[in-house]
Design a protein around this motif. Structure first.
Motif, short mmCIF file in Angstrom:
data_model
loop_
_atom_site.label_atom_id
_atom_site.label_comp_id
_atom_site.label_asym_id
_atom_site.label_seq_id
_atom_site.Cartn_x
_atom_site.Cartn_y
_atom_site.Cartn_z
N VAL A 356 0.86 -1.17 0.00
CA VAL A 356 0.00 0.00 0.00
C VAL A 356 0.90 1.23 0.00
O VAL A 356 1.68 1.43 0.94
CB VAL A 356 -0.92 0.02 1.24
N PRO A 357 0.85 2.06 -1.03
CA PRO A 357 1.73 3.24 -1.08
C PRO A 357 1.59 4.11 0.15
O PRO A 357 0.48 4.43 0.59
CB PRO A 357 1.24 3.98 -2.34
N GLY A 358 2.73 4.47 0.74
CA GLY A 358 2.73 5.34 1.90
C GLY A 358 2.48 4.64 3.22
O GLY A 358 2.59 5.26 4.28
N ILE A 361 4.28 -1.99 5.43
CA ILE A 361 3.89 -2.94 6.46
C ILE A 361 5.01 -3.13 7.49
O ILE A 361 4.77 -3.57 8.62
CB ILE A 361 3.48 -4.29 5.83
N GLY A 362 6.24 -2.78 7.10
CA GLY A 362 7.34 -2.87 8.06
C GLY A 362 7.13 -2.01 9.28
O GLY A 362 7.56 -2.36 10.39
N VAL A 363 6.46 -0.87 9.13
CA VAL A 363 6.16 0.00 10.28
C VAL A 363 5.22 -0.72 11.23
O VAL A 363 5.38 -0.68 12.45
CB VAL A 363 5.55 1.33 9.79
N ALA A 364 4.20 -1.41 10.67
CA ALA A 364 3.26 -2.15 11.51
C ALA A 364 3.91 -3.36 12.15
O ALA A 364 3.44 -3.83 13.20
CB ALA A 364 2.05 -2.58 10.67
N ALA A 365 4.98 -3.89 11.56
CA ALA A 365 5.62 -5.10 12.09
C ALA A 365 6.55 -4.82 13.25
O ALA A 365 6.89 -5.75 14.00
CB ALA A 365 6.39 -5.80 10.97
N GLN A 366 6.98 -3.58 13.44
CA GLN A 366 7.99 -3.29 14.44
C GLN A 366 7.58 -3.72 15.84
O GLN A 366 8.31 -4.42 16.53
CB GLN A 366 8.31 -1.80 14.44
N ARG A 379 13.71 -8.77 7.08
CA ARG A 379 13.35 -7.47 7.65
C ARG A 379 12.62 -6.63 6.61
O ARG A 379 13.14 -6.37 5.52
CB ARG A 379 14.60 -6.74 8.13
N LEU A 380 11.44 -6.20 6.96
CA LEU A 380 10.65 -5.39 6.04
C LEU A 380 11.10 -3.94 6.12
O LEU A 380 11.41 -3.43 7.20
CB LEU A 380 9.17 -5.50 6.38
N PRO A 381 11.15 -3.24 4.99
CA PRO A 381 11.59 -1.84 5.01
C PRO A 381 10.59 -0.95 5.72
O PRO A 381 9.37 -1.21 5.69
CB PRO A 381 11.69 -1.49 3.52
N LEU A 382 11.09 0.11 6.36
CA LEU A 382 10.24 1.07 7.06
C LEU A 382 9.95 2.29 6.19
O LEU A 382 9.03 3.05 6.50
CB LEU A 382 10.94 1.53 8.35
N GLU A 383 10.72 2.45 5.13
CA GLU A 383 10.59 3.65 4.32
C GLU A 383 9.52 3.47 3.25
O GLU A 383 9.37 2.39 2.69
CB GLU A 383 11.93 4.00 3.65
N PRO A 384 8.76 4.53 2.96
CA PRO A 384 7.87 4.48 1.79
C PRO A 384 8.70 4.30 0.51
O PRO A 384 9.92 4.46 0.52
CB PRO A 384 7.16 5.84 1.82
N ASN A 385 8.04 3.97 -0.56
CA ASN A 385 8.69 3.77 -1.86
C ASN A 385 9.68 2.62 -1.84
O ASN A 385 10.66 2.63 -2.58
CB ASN A 385 9.39 5.06 -2.33
N SER A 386 9.43 1.64 -0.98
CA SER A 386 10.26 0.43 -0.95
C SER A 386 9.40 -0.79 -1.29
O SER A 386 9.59 -1.87 -0.74
CB SER A 386 10.92 0.25 0.42
N LEU A 497 25.24 20.71 3.90
CA LEU A 497 24.27 20.18 2.95
C LEU A 497 23.06 19.69 3.74
O LEU A 497 23.21 19.08 4.82
CB LEU A 497 24.86 19.02 2.15
N PHE A 498 21.88 19.92 3.21
CA PHE A 498 20.70 19.52 3.98
C PHE A 498 19.53 19.28 3.04
O PHE A 498 19.49 19.78 1.90
CB PHE A 498 20.33 20.62 4.99
N GLN A 499 18.58 18.49 3.54
CA GLN A 499 17.28 18.31 2.90
C GLN A 499 16.25 18.23 4.01
O GLN A 499 16.53 17.71 5.11
CB GLN A 499 17.23 17.04 2.05
N VAL A 500 15.06 18.71 3.74
CA VAL A 500 13.98 18.71 4.72
C VAL A 500 12.86 17.81 4.21
O VAL A 500 12.44 17.92 3.05
CB VAL A 500 13.43 20.13 4.97
N TRP A 501 12.37 16.96 5.09
CA TRP A 501 11.28 16.04 4.77
C TRP A 501 10.12 16.33 5.71
O TRP A 501 10.32 16.54 6.91
CB TRP A 501 11.73 14.59 4.94
N ALA A 502 8.92 16.35 5.18
CA ALA A 502 7.73 16.62 5.98
C ALA A 502 6.90 15.35 6.09
O ALA A 502 6.76 14.58 5.13
CB ALA A 502 6.89 17.73 5.33
N ALA A 503 6.36 15.12 7.29
CA ALA A 503 5.55 13.92 7.52
C ALA A 503 4.15 14.11 6.94
O ALA A 503 3.52 15.15 7.13
CB ALA A 503 5.46 13.62 9.01
N GLU A 504 3.69 13.09 6.24
CA GLU A 504 2.34 13.07 5.72
C GLU A 504 1.39 12.55 6.81
O GLU A 504 1.82 11.99 7.83
CB GLU A 504 2.26 12.17 4.49
N PRO A 505 0.08 12.71 6.65
CA PRO A 505 -0.87 12.20 7.66
C PRO A 505 -0.74 10.71 7.92
O PRO A 505 -1.04 10.24 9.01
CB PRO A 505 -2.24 12.55 7.06
#
Length: 737
Positions: A356-358, A361-366, A379-386, A497-505
């Motif tokens: 499911v995009p975004g 399931i790795g987040v739910a498995a932790q 180990r399931l990935p925690l990052e989206p787009n994986s 060097l930097f990048q900013v990431w914003a959390a989605e709902p």
């Protein structure tokens, strides 16, 4: 010997035919055959590709990116040649027309444009003399098979002779899999029939070891092992979780099962449940109604059929609960997997196979799998787009969790705990799917004879976990990847060097800065972060992901005001209005990463349990810190009071590496910190408001720094807050462009 049931090999052969590929010419004719491997890749012969493109059969030039078409499971799919192994003589030259063998002649095709139909990976084995093998015409129709016998296995090819007076291999069979039914394995790819009057019944194939050697030379051993998984000598036409367990459990399981069936089931009842098992597992029944298999045959079939014992328990449940429980206990003790029946497993695969995009399931498995040590491939990935990694590893994880189940435990199996958290994760985005997943879990639990109340407890925890995540996201979150680009000096503050990431709902992270990372001085970075935070809301939490040696950067003091447009208002520190936290920005690898992740999850659950662990002046060495931290495996907070700011930073980084979720220290210079040094921050107080207490103290520092000497740094590693992608940076000594 089976007389009531048909052979169990039919299902494995059907699985092979589902992966059988037809390579088509531009006009739509059949050029030859092939085999679907995995991940959108199929294997065929190079001369089949040449035929499909209208080239000379033994042409050695790469076909380029020219479009190809293949047929798989009734669908016409576009493809291209991904890896080319041209047909060649032993000396590397062109293959003469009269050749009796040659090398290479392989092509790995990549399906493009659409996802191919599901097809189970096939297992491979080296052919042996006298094996009876089978090949199919390129269209793979049921009647097109040809049976042959392996008569010789040479270095690069194996020779086949026609069986009896049946049909023989001819044009159109090239590139297709050569199937050994007894071992449920592919033993090679068909090359074709030898030419000449003396060879009318003789064909030859490129055997598994030759195919593997060619692919390994180009792609590496690991890739070849993945694409051509080896059979272990037992039936391997299915994934490990599907494999028949009889070889592992031996005669004792067969004898025990036969005895239980004969003692507890009459012939008519035995027939009823045997037909139910046959329907669930796709088995053939040879006998008419009114007959029943003997206990010996039924026991053999149950042990030789993937998920047969679970299907048998499923049929017994409700009418013969005592026997169902007894079977579960005895089979589980012998190591036979009885967790999911075929219907339950198929439904689960369909439900969770597609990411499911975004919502990884790795987040739910932790949380539900926190106590289980998993290898890297589980180990399931925690990052989206994986999604690709998730799709590859999830079936393996399900199989592993099934293998952990042991009856008569009344505990909820780990797999069902995972599905409850997955349902809670999906509840907001897809309530229908969440409800179906919960209903599935209840049905499985009922078949296992475990009280529903046990599952309700985990369901409540999962819902609380999802509610906490929703509440946390409501205040907003920014994740900033930061790395030193130019060291401070000569009156300059340095650049980063930097990048900013914003959390989605839904908890995923979205890149909120445009373009490639640009090195900027600290205050300019603070102003950009502030601008993004204004969009997210004034309550946004700002996390800076830093290398270990940069953890004490005074980020909270960086000025968010532009000195040219503030009408003399003066600077405003970034940490004055917002909660500023730090986290480790460089991930560990392998077992260190897995162990740290488990420590974080376990300790995070106890974050509201005081007191904090205090590392005082006696903790001067690394092993001192480790010893103190591991005295209490539930301690979630560490306060560093070690003398000297540099040592405090090193100890803080060590705490984070070892899995302590919350670490507090002072980056100022005092040599020795008294026991009450951190009292203004109340480090043993409510954990979830600690970041706010640190922010409020920073307002006091801004008011009168001399009166408030503490310069607090707060690190929090939340297991349920994913890290952003790794920021790749240039060396600090490198001159900026």
């Amino acid at each position: 010997m089976r007389t009531w049931f048909g052979s169990g090999r039919a299902a494995a052969e059907a699985g092979l035919l589902a992966a059988h590929v037809t390579v088509l010419t531009e006009a739509g004719d059949q050029a030859g055959a092939g085999l679907y491997l995995r991940d959108g890749l199929a294997l065929t012969c190079a001369h089949v590709v040449n035929d499909a493109l209208g080239h000379e059969q033994f042409r050695q030039e790469h076909p380029g990116a020219g479009p190809l078409r293949i047929e798989l499971a009734g669908r016409i799919l576009p493809a291209r040649c991904r890896h080319w192994f041209p047909p060649r003589a032993a000396d590397g030259g062109e293959v003469p027309d009269w050749a009796e063998s040659w090398e290479g002649d392989l092509a790995v095709l990549e399906i493009t444009g659409s996802r191919p139909p599901d097809a189970a990976p096939q297992y491979w084995r080296q052919p042996d003399r006298d094996q009876r093998v089978r090949a199919w015409f390129s269209a793979a129709s049921g009647a097109s098979f040809v049976d042959s016998t392996v008569t010789s296995v040479e270095t690069s090819v194996a020779y086949l002779d026609r069986c009896g007076t049946g049909p023989r291999i001819g044009p159109g069979y090239s590139g297709g899999p050569l199937w050994w039914s007894d071992g449920e394995a592919v033993v090679g790819l068909v090359l074709g029939r030898l030419r000449g009057d003396g060879y009318i019944n003789r064909a030859f194939t490129v055997p598994w070891r030759t195919v593997h050697r060619e692919l390994a030379g180009r792609l590496g051993e690991a890739a070849a092992d993945t694409l051509l998984p080896a059979s272990a000598g037992t039936p391997r036409g299915r994934p490990a979780s599907e494999r028949a367990p009889e070889a592992a459990v031996g005669r004792s399981a067969h004898h025990l099962l036969k005895t239980l069936i004969g003692r507890h089931l009459t012939a008519d009842v035995r027939a009823q449940h045997a037909r139910a098992v046959a329907a669930a597992c796709g088995l053939t029944v040879l006998k008419d109604a009114g007959t029943a298999p003997e206990p010996d045959e039924l026991a053999e079939v149950l042990l030789d059929t993937p998920r047969g014992p679970a299907a048998f328990v499923e049929s017994l449940r409700g009418s013969r609960d005592g026997l169902a429980d007894l079977l579960l206990a005895r089979m589980s003790a012998l190591g036979v997997t009885t967790l999911l029946s075929p219907e339950e497993y198929t439904w689960l695969q369909q439900q969770i196979a597609e990411p499911v995009p975004g919502l990884p399931i790795g987040v739910a498995a932790q949380e539900p799998l926190a106590g289980i040590l998993l290898t890297e491939d589980l180990r399931l990935p925690l990052e989206p787009n994986s999604e690709a990694v998730e799709r590859e590893r999830l079936p393996k994880l399900v199989a592993h969790l099934e293998s952990l189940y042991r009856y008569p435990s009344r505990l909820v199996p780990e797999l069902l705990r995972l599905t409850e958290y997955r349902a809670a994760q999906l509840a907001a985005a897809d309530p229908g799917a969440a409800a179906e997943l919960r209903d599935w879990g209840s049905r499985v639990l009922d078949r296992l004879g475990i009280p529903e109340e046990a599952l309700q407890e985990h369901r409540a925890r999962a819902e609380q976990w999802a509610a906490r995540r929703a509440e946390q996201w409501s205040s907003g979150r920014l994740a900033v990847s930061l790395s030193l680009y130019e060291r401070p000096g000569n009156g300059t503050p340095g650049r980063y060097l930097f990048q900013v990431w914003a959390a989605e709902p839904d908890g995923s992270l979205r890149l909120a800065t445009d373009g490639a990372p640009t090195p900027l001085p600290p205050d300019a970075i603070a102003r950009q972060v502030r601008s993004i935070a204004l969009v997210r809301g004034t309550d946004a939490v700002i996390e800076f992901f830093l290398d270990a040696h940069e953890l004490a950067l005074p980020i909270d003091t960086w000025n968010v005001r532009d000195p040219e447009s503030t009408l003399g208002m003066g600077p405003e520190p970034l940490g004055l209005r917002r909660r500023v936290l730090v986290r480790l920005g460089r991930a560990l690898s392998g077992d260190d990463m897995a162990e740290r992740a488990q420590e974080l999850i376990r300790r995070w659950e106890h974050r509201e349990t005081p007191p904090a662990v205090h590392l005082d002046e006696t903790c001067t060495e690394r092993h001192h810190v480790e010893s103190v931290l591991f005295r209490d495996l539930t301690a979630a907070r560490a306060v560093v009071r070690t003398p000297r700011a540099a040592v405090r930073q090193q100890h803080a980084a060590l705490c984070l590496y070892l899995g302590i979720p919350t670490v507090l220290w002072d980056r100022a210079d005092p040599e020795v910190l008294p026991a009450d040094h951190y009292d203004p921050l109340d480090p043993d107080g409510p954990h979830d408001t600690l970041a706010e207490r640190v922010r409020r103290y920073r307002t006091l520092v801004n008011y009168n720094g001399a009166a408030y000497p503490l310069r607090p740094v707060l690190a929090q590693e939340r297991p349920d807050w994913p890290a952003p992608d790794v920021l790749v940076c240039s060396a600090p000594e490198e001159e900026p462009p």
